[in-house]
Design a protein around this motif. Structure first.
Motif, PDB file in Angstrom:
ATOM      1  N   THR A   1      50.527  40.296  35.912  1.00  0.00           N
ATOM      2  CA  THR A   1      50.833  39.213  34.975  1.00  0.00           C
ATOM      3  C   THR A   1      49.589  38.378  34.685  1.00  0.00           C
ATOM      4  O   THR A   1      49.584  37.607  33.736  1.00  0.00           O
ATOM      5  N   LEU A   2      48.562  38.536  35.497  1.00  0.00           N
ATOM      6  CA  LEU A   2      47.338  37.733  35.339  1.00  0.00           C
ATOM      7  C   LEU A   2      46.151  38.535  34.818  1.00  0.00           C
ATOM      8  O   LEU A   2      45.119  37.965  34.485  1.00  0.00           O
ATOM      9  N   GLU A   3      46.274  39.867  34.738  1.00  0.00           N
ATOM     10  CA  GLU A   3      45.128  40.706  34.385  1.00  0.00           C
ATOM     11  C   GLU A   3      44.569  40.448  32.988  1.00  0.00           C
ATOM     12  O   GLU A   3      43.409  40.744  32.726  1.00  0.00           O
ATOM     13  N   ASP A   4      45.367  39.887  32.094  1.00  0.00           N
ATOM     14  CA  ASP A   4      44.903  39.623  30.735  1.00  0.00           C
ATOM     15  C   ASP A   4      44.241  38.259  30.585  1.00  0.00           C
ATOM     16  O   ASP A   4      43.938  37.849  29.463  1.00  0.00           O
ATOM     17  N   ARG A   5      44.008  37.573  31.708  1.00  0.00           N
ATOM     18  CA  ARG A   5      43.337  36.269  31.654  1.00  0.00           C
ATOM     19  C   ARG A   5      41.876  36.471  32.043  1.00  0.00           C
ATOM     20  O   ARG A   5      41.543  36.586  33.210  1.00  0.00           O
ATOM     21  N   PRO A   6      40.974  36.544  31.051  1.00  0.00           N
ATOM     22  CA  PRO A   6      39.567  36.865  31.308  1.00  0.00           C
ATOM     23  C   PRO A   6      38.891  35.919  32.293  1.00  0.00           C
ATOM     24  O   PRO A   6      37.969  36.311  33.005  1.00  0.00           O
ATOM     25  N   GLU A   7      39.348  34.672  32.368  1.00  0.00           N
ATOM     26  CA  GLU A   7      38.707  33.718  33.278  1.00  0.00           C
ATOM     27  C   GLU A   7      38.958  34.083  34.751  1.00  0.00           C
ATOM     28  O   GLU A   7      38.271  33.581  35.644  1.00  0.00           O
ATOM     29  N   LEU A   8      39.912  34.981  35.012  1.00  0.00           N
ATOM     30  CA  LEU A   8      40.204  35.386  36.391  1.00  0.00           C
ATOM     31  C   LEU A   8      39.489  36.669  36.805  1.00  0.00           C
ATOM     32  O   LEU A   8      39.517  37.034  37.987  1.00  0.00           O
ATOM     33  N   ALA A   9      38.855  37.351  35.872  1.00  0.00           N
ATOM     34  CA  ALA A   9      38.213  38.635  36.174  1.00  0.00           C
ATOM     35  C   ALA A   9      37.193  38.509  37.304  1.00  0.00           C
ATOM     36  O   ALA A   9      37.155  39.347  38.218  1.00  0.00           O
ATOM     37  N   ALA A  10      36.381  37.474  37.287  1.00  0.00           N
ATOM     38  CA  ALA A  10      35.374  37.296  38.339  1.00  0.00           C
ATOM     39  C   ALA A  10      36.036  37.064  39.692  1.00  0.00           C
ATOM     40  O   ALA A  10      35.559  37.560  40.717  1.00  0.00           O
ATOM     41  N   GLU A  11      37.141  36.330  39.705  1.00  0.00           N
ATOM     42  CA  GLU A  11      37.859  36.093  40.962  1.00  0.00           C
ATOM     43  C   GLU A  11      38.455  37.386  41.507  1.00  0.00           C
ATOM     44  O   GLU A  11      38.408  37.634  42.715  1.00  0.00           O
ATOM     45  N   PHE A  12      39.015  38.218  40.624  1.00  0.00           N
ATOM     46  CA  PHE A  12      39.556  39.513  41.060  1.00  0.00           C
ATOM     47  C   PHE A  12      38.456  40.390  41.637  1.00  0.00           C
ATOM     48  O   PHE A  12      38.653  41.078  42.637  1.00  0.00           O
ATOM     49  N   ARG A  13      37.272  40.377  41.019  1.00  0.00           N
ATOM     50  CA  ARG A  13      36.146  41.162  41.540  1.00  0.00           C
ATOM     51  C   ARG A  13      35.740  40.672  42.924  1.00  0.00           C
ATOM     52  O   ARG A  13      35.462  41.461  43.823  1.00  0.00           O
ATOM     53  N   LYS A  14      35.701  39.346  43.111  1.00  0.00           N
ATOM     54  CA  LYS A  14      35.357  38.788  44.421  1.00  0.00           C
ATOM     55  C   LYS A  14      36.336  39.243  45.496  1.00  0.00           C
ATOM     56  O   LYS A  14      35.933  39.604  46.604  1.00  0.00           O
ATOM     57  N   VAL A  15      37.613  39.232  45.177  1.00  0.00           N
ATOM     58  CA  VAL A  15      38.621  39.661  46.148  1.00  0.00           C
ATOM     59  C   VAL A  15      38.440  41.147  46.464  1.00  0.00           C
ATOM     60  O   VAL A  15      38.503  41.556  47.628  1.00  0.00           O
ATOM     61  N   ALA A  16      38.181  41.963  45.447  1.00  0.00           N
ATOM     62  CA  ALA A  16      37.980  43.397  45.665  1.00  0.00           C
ATOM     63  C   ALA A  16      36.742  43.645  46.524  1.00  0.00           C
ATOM     64  O   ALA A  16      36.780  44.458  47.459  1.00  0.00           O
ATOM     65  N   ILE A  17      35.657  42.939  46.250  1.00  0.00           N
ATOM     66  CA  ILE A  17      34.437  43.088  47.050  1.00  0.00           C
ATOM     67  C   ILE A  17      34.693  42.617  48.478  1.00  0.00           C
ATOM     68  O   ILE A  17      34.275  43.268  49.439  1.00  0.00           O
ATOM     69  N   PHE A  18      35.391  41.516  48.619  1.00  0.00           N
ATOM     70  CA  PHE A  18      35.718  41.000  49.947  1.00  0.00           C
ATOM     71  C   PHE A  18      36.525  42.034  50.743  1.00  0.00           C
ATOM     72  O   PHE A  18      36.259  42.264  51.927  1.00  0.00           O
ATOM     73  N   ASP A  19      37.494  42.674  50.101  1.00  0.00           N
ATOM     74  CA  ASP A  19      38.287  43.693  50.791  1.00  0.00           C
ATOM     75  C   ASP A  19      37.425  44.832  51.295  1.00  0.00           C
ATOM     76  O   ASP A  19      37.658  45.374  52.377  1.00  0.00           O
ATOM     77  N   VAL A  20      36.401  45.207  50.532  1.00  0.00           N
ATOM     78  CA  VAL A  20      35.481  46.245  50.988  1.00  0.00           C
ATOM     79  C   VAL A  20      34.655  45.726  52.176  1.00  0.00           C
ATOM     80  O   VAL A  20      34.495  46.418  53.189  1.00  0.00           O
ATOM     81  N   VAL A  21      34.152  44.502  52.070  1.00  0.00           N
ATOM     82  CA  VAL A  21      33.317  43.927  53.142  1.00  0.00           C
ATOM     83  C   VAL A  21      34.070  43.871  54.465  1.00  0.00           C
ATOM     84  O   VAL A  21      33.533  44.208  55.517  1.00  0.00           O
ATOM     85  N   VAL A  22      35.341  43.450  54.433  1.00  0.00           N
ATOM     86  CA  VAL A  22      36.100  43.309  55.683  1.00  0.00           C
ATOM     87  C   VAL A  22      36.938  44.550  55.988  1.00  0.00           C
ATOM     88  O   VAL A  22      37.732  44.527  56.932  1.00  0.00           O
ATOM     89  N   ASN A  23      36.747  45.611  55.232  1.00  0.00           N
ATOM     90  CA  ASN A  23      37.450  46.874  55.460  1.00  0.00           C
ATOM     91  C   ASN A  23      38.956  46.674  55.445  1.00  0.00           C
ATOM     92  O   ASN A  23      39.677  47.153  56.321  1.00  0.00           O
ATOM     93  N   ASN A  24      39.423  45.967  54.426  1.00  0.00           N
ATOM     94  CA  ASN A  24      40.855  45.682  54.314  1.00  0.00           C
ATOM     95  C   ASN A  24      41.570  46.840  53.645  1.00  0.00           C
ATOM     96  O   ASN A  24      41.254  47.245  52.576  1.00  0.00           O
TER      97      ASN A  24
END
Length: 142
Positions: A119-142
Motif C-alpha cells: 500500500t506504500l510502494e507507490d509513495r516515492p518519498e519512501l523508496a529510500a527508507e525501503f532501501r535502508k531497511v533492505a540493506i539493514f536486513d542484509v547487514v544483520v542477516n535477517n
C-alpha cells in the motif's frame, strides 16, 4: 492504552527506557499469526508503563540456518546495530528474563495493519527508507 504506555521516557542504556529494560512483565496474551511464541505484555516500573512484545527463547521455532535458541539474541543485536548505524528505526529491544524465561523484550509499536509495503510502494518519498531497511536486513542477516 494510555499515553504513558505508548511513549516511555528515554533511558541512558542504548536509548532503552528503564521500564523495558527492567520493569515487571505482565503477559496480556499471545500475538496471533506469529511463527514463534510471542506475547503482548505490559512492562511496569514504578508508575511508568509500556506495552512490549516479549519473545521467550524456549518458544522459538528452530530455523535451519541459525543455531537453535538464538532468535532473541539476534533481535537484540539487530537493535544495537541499528542504534549504532542510526538507521533504520528499530524499536528499543533488550535481552532479559521474563515470566517464560529469557527472551527479547521490544517496545510495542502500534501500527495500522492496512498499511504495508504494497500500500506504500507507490509513495516515492519512501523508496529510500525501503532501501535502508533492505540493506539493514542484509547487514544483520535477517
Amino acid at each position: 492504552m494510555s499515553g504513558d504506555e505508548r511513549t516511555p521516557q528515554a533511558d541512558r542504556l542504548n536509548g532503552v527506557p528503564p521500564v523495558i529494560a527492567g520493569g515487571e512483565l505482565e503477559l496480556l496474551g499471545l500475538l496471533p499469526n506469529s511463527s514463534n511464541y510471542t506475547f503482548l505484555a505490559r512492562a511496569q516500573l514504578g508508575e511508568e508503563r509500556a506495552l512490549v512484545v516479549y519473545k521467550p527463547r524456549r518458544g522459538e521455532t528452530p530455523l535451519w540456518d541459525f543455531p537453535e535458541g538464538t532468535l532473541c539474541q539476534r533481535e537484540t543485536a539487530a537493535f544495537l546495530v541499528s542504534r549504532s548505524l542510526g538507521w533504520p528505526n528499530v524499536p528499543s529491544t533488550v535481552l532479559r528474563d521474563g515470566p517464560e524465561g529469557v527472551g527479547s523484550v521490544q517496545l510495542f509499536v502500534d501500527a495500522d495493519p492496512q498499511e504495508h509495503y504494497f500500500t506504500l510502494e507507490d509513495r516515492p518519498e519512501l523508496a529510500a527508507e525501503f532501501r535502508k531497511v533492505a540493506i539493514f536486513d542484509v547487514v544483520v542477516n535477517n
